[in-house]
Design an enzyme around this catalytic site. Structure first.
Site, short mmCIF file in Angstrom:
data_model
loop_
_atom_site.label_atom_id
_atom_site.label_comp_id
_atom_site.label_asym_id
_atom_site.label_seq_id
_atom_site.Cartn_x
_atom_site.Cartn_y
_atom_site.Cartn_z
CB SER A 60 -0.95 0.02 1.20
OG SER A 60 -0.24 0.19 2.40
CE LYS A 100 -2.73 1.77 4.90
NZ LYS A 100 -2.54 0.98 3.74
#
Length: 189
Positions: A60, A100
């Site tokens: 991600s 993230k």
């Protein structure tokens, strides 16, 4: 055949030398044990409260980070800032640690529509994302105080705040400060 004669240790000098050698060995062993225990305690405290090694799991955050990159996160007095790459604990809706990027902090107004992020009325210029065209859930929210809005750099392959919502600051384990491995991509952040 003559009987063997045991050496006499009754002499005070020899007895004192043996006693001193024994004391030095005992002192050396105790010093080694104390040093080892102190070092272990220091390492445990450091990894619990200051810095911690972690592996990146998943794709991600491509192209910034890749699966199995080995990173060090900074924990001591860390407060999330926009643009920081952070690792969360597993107390989120997905129940896994996430890596993230902080897009917005408490009080920020985030609008995500048609592959564009608008933060507090200004389009966010994001040079770090993997693909300039991306899709996903549209969002229009004000991030609650004490929370952050997180997104992966690989927007087309990221389960982030677009899905799980804002993440409490208390669920942030720390900021990624160094990538140690692969060695060819060593870098500070």
């Amino acid at each position: 055949m003559e009987p063997e004669v045991e050496p006499k240790l009754n002499q005070p000098e020899e007895s004192q030398k043996i006693e001193e050698t024994t004391k030095e060995k005992r002192k050396s062993l105790l010093t080694w044990i104390f040093t080892t225990v102190a070092l272990c305690v220091a390492i445990l405290l450091c990894s619990r409260f200051i810095v911690q090694p972690r592996y990146v799991i998943g794709d991600s955050m491509q192209n910034t980070f890749h699966n199995n990159d080995f990173v060090i996160i900074w924990k001591l007095n860390y407060q999330p800032q926009r643009g920081d790459v952070v690792i969360t604990n597993d107390r989120n809706a997905l129940q896994i640690d996430l890596i993230k990027r902080v897009i917005a902090v408490g009080g920020d107004h985030v609008i995500i529509s048609n592959g564009t992020v608008t933060l507090n009325g200004k389009k966010l210029h994001e040079v770090y994302i993997k693909e300039q065209k991306w899709s996903g859930n549209n969002v229009d929210l004000v991030v609650p105080k004490g929370d952050v809005f997180l997104m992966g750099d690989n927007r087309n392959n990221s389960s982030d705040s677009r899905i799980i919502g804002p993440v409490p600051n208390s669920d942030i384990s720390g900021k990624v400060s160094v990538r140690l491995f692969p060695f060819s991509q060593f870098r500070t952040f």
